[in-house]
Design a protein around this motif. Structure first.
Motif, short mmCIF file in Angstrom:
data_model
loop_
_atom_site.label_atom_id
_atom_site.label_comp_id
_atom_site.label_asym_id
_atom_site.label_seq_id
_atom_site.Cartn_x
_atom_site.Cartn_y
_atom_site.Cartn_z
N PRO A 1 -39.46 5.71 -59.99
CA PRO A 1 -38.00 5.10 -60.17
C PRO A 1 -37.78 5.25 -61.65
O PRO A 1 -38.92 5.53 -62.44
N ILE A 2 -35.85 5.83 -61.64
CA ILE A 2 -35.99 5.54 -63.49
C ILE A 2 -35.85 4.59 -64.12
O ILE A 2 -36.93 4.69 -65.08
N GLU A 3 -36.43 3.69 -63.38
CA GLU A 3 -36.96 2.07 -64.75
C GLU A 3 -38.43 2.48 -64.72
O GLU A 3 -38.95 1.73 -65.99
N TYR A 4 -38.87 3.60 -64.42
CA TYR A 4 -40.57 3.98 -64.93
C TYR A 4 -40.27 4.48 -66.53
O TYR A 4 -41.43 4.61 -66.90
N ALA A 5 -39.48 4.61 -67.22
CA ALA A 5 -38.52 5.42 -67.95
C ALA A 5 -39.71 4.24 -69.69
O ALA A 5 -40.27 4.76 -70.37
N ASP A 6 -39.32 2.89 -69.33
CA ASP A 6 -39.85 1.89 -69.96
C ASP A 6 -40.58 1.16 -69.48
O ASP A 6 -41.45 0.44 -70.56
N ARG A 7 -41.65 1.87 -68.59
CA ARG A 7 -42.93 1.20 -68.27
C ARG A 7 -43.95 1.66 -69.86
O ARG A 7 -43.90 2.97 -69.81
N ARG A 8 -45.15 1.04 -69.97
CA ARG A 8 -46.27 2.08 -71.24
C ARG A 8 -47.21 2.89 -70.21
O ARG A 8 -47.51 2.37 -68.47
N ILE A 9 -47.19 3.74 -70.40
CA ILE A 9 -48.89 4.50 -69.50
C ILE A 9 -49.63 3.52 -68.94
O ILE A 9 -49.86 3.33 -67.73
N VAL A 10 -50.31 3.16 -69.86
CA VAL A 10 -51.65 1.75 -69.90
C VAL A 10 -51.20 1.43 -68.33
O VAL A 10 -51.89 0.56 -67.69
N GLN A 11 -49.70 1.04 -67.76
CA GLN A 11 -49.02 0.25 -66.59
C GLN A 11 -48.92 0.35 -65.63
O GLN A 11 -48.73 0.19 -64.54
N LEU A 12 -49.66 2.14 -65.88
CA LEU A 12 -49.28 3.34 -64.42
C LEU A 12 -50.44 3.15 -63.37
O LEU A 12 -51.89 3.06 -64.37
N SER A 13 -50.56 3.50 -62.58
CA SER A 13 -51.64 3.47 -61.46
C SER A 13 -52.10 5.01 -62.62
O SER A 13 -51.64 6.28 -62.51
N GLY A 14 -53.28 5.60 -61.49
CA GLY A 14 -53.64 6.71 -61.00
C GLY A 14 -52.21 8.01 -60.81
O GLY A 14 -52.42 9.47 -61.54
N GLY A 15 -51.74 7.84 -59.84
CA GLY A 15 -51.17 8.94 -59.42
C GLY A 15 -49.61 8.38 -59.73
O GLY A 15 -48.92 9.83 -60.23
N GLU A 16 -49.47 7.66 -60.55
CA GLU A 16 -48.57 7.39 -61.11
C GLU A 16 -47.73 8.22 -62.75
O GLU A 16 -47.16 8.68 -63.10
N CYS A 17 -49.37 8.48 -63.16
CA CYS A 17 -49.67 8.52 -64.92
C CYS A 17 -49.33 9.90 -63.91
O CYS A 17 -48.81 11.04 -64.82
N GLN A 18 -50.39 10.99 -63.30
CA GLN A 18 -50.01 12.07 -62.67
C GLN A 18 -48.88 13.01 -62.43
O GLN A 18 -48.76 13.65 -62.78
N ARG A 19 -48.10 11.71 -61.66
CA ARG A 19 -46.58 12.40 -61.83
C ARG A 19 -45.76 12.27 -62.84
O ARG A 19 -45.10 13.25 -63.23
#
Length: 260
Positions: free
Chosen positions: A132-150
């Motif tokens: 989702p485009i809302e992820y632009a405002d999330r911090r990297i530390v908040q992401l799961s491993g799969g999200e971080c790889q994306r």
């Protein structure tokens, strides 16, 4: 006159003192092709990837892209033909930065654009990697491993590469997320007509994503060919050992049932 392959590696070498990490290897990759390099840890496959990506300087030999040697100009390559996705993307991100800031930092290296104009570019890329485009405002530390790889895939695509090197890009993820990332990489390759070089210890994964495979052992290529032929009928003793050496090389039923 024969057409040059997109990537040509000629007698490539990388020595660290007396250690010959890459020892005179040669191979080619055609435009739009997916080629895998497999072998155990320390065989030289990741060093080969870093040499091709320009992250390390070779001791000898050369890397040609579209028939021309890669040459640095003012500390950078003239065009970013090549980019790389790493095993653990968290190691290459500042975990406290937002996704937007991390991607904008990469974008600013290749395009002159302000943050306001970069926003729709980055949001479109997030959509392409199925976030989702809302992820632009999330911090990297908040992401799961799969999200971080994306996000790492999105960052690699920002430079508009023609060759994407995937260095153990799914090995840090659980099996269900691996499948999602592999399917994403296949879709992106088709949409963008990319060329892939896939570095992995896992022959089953490479059989799913690649048409050809190179087997490395002690810095050398000991076997190469059609991935299904090598997987089903290996000729070199080392390749046979890989196929018989345990769970890391055992084919997952998903990959066989869904392979090309």
């Amino acid at each position: 006159m024969n057409k040059q392959p997109f990537l040509q590696v000629e007698q490539l070498e990388k020595f660290y003192g007396e250690i010959r990490a890459v020892n005179g290897i040669s191979f080619f990759v055609e435009k739009g092709e997916s080629v895998g390099i497999v072998g155990e840890s320390g065989c030289g496959k990741s060093t080969t990837a870093r040499l091709i990506a320009g992250l390390e300087k070779p001791t000898g030999g050369r890397v040609l892209l579209q028939g021309e040697p890669r040459r640095l100009k003012n500390g950078r390559y003239k065009k970013c033909y090549v980019n790389m996705i790493f095993q653990d993307p968290r190691d290459s991100f500042d975990s406290h930065m937002t996704v937007f800031s991390s991607l904008y930092e990469a974008l600013s290296h290749t395009r002159r654009t302000d943050r306001r104009r970069a926003r729709p570019v980055i949001e479109e890329l997030l959509t392409q990697v199925e976030l989702p485009i809302e992820y632009a405002d999330r911090r990297i530390v908040q992401l799961s491993g799969g999200e971080c790889q994306r996000i790492a895939i999105a960052r690699a695509l920002l430079t508009e590469p023609e060759l994407l090197i995937c260095d153990e890009a799914t090995s840090a993820l659980d099996v269900s997320i691996q499948k999602q990332i592999l399917e994403l990489l296949q879709r992106i390759q088709k949409e963008r007509q990319l060329t892939y070089l896939v570095i992995s210890h896992d022959l089953a994964l490479v059989s799913h994503l690649c048409s050809r495979v190179l087997v490395m052992y002690q810095g050398k290529i000991v076997e190469e060919g059609d991935v299904k032929k090598v997987l089903r009928n290996p000729e070199h003793p080392y390749t046979k050992l890989l196929l018989a050496s345990g769970a890391a090389f055992m084919p997952d039923p998903y990959f066989y049932n869904h392979s090309k």
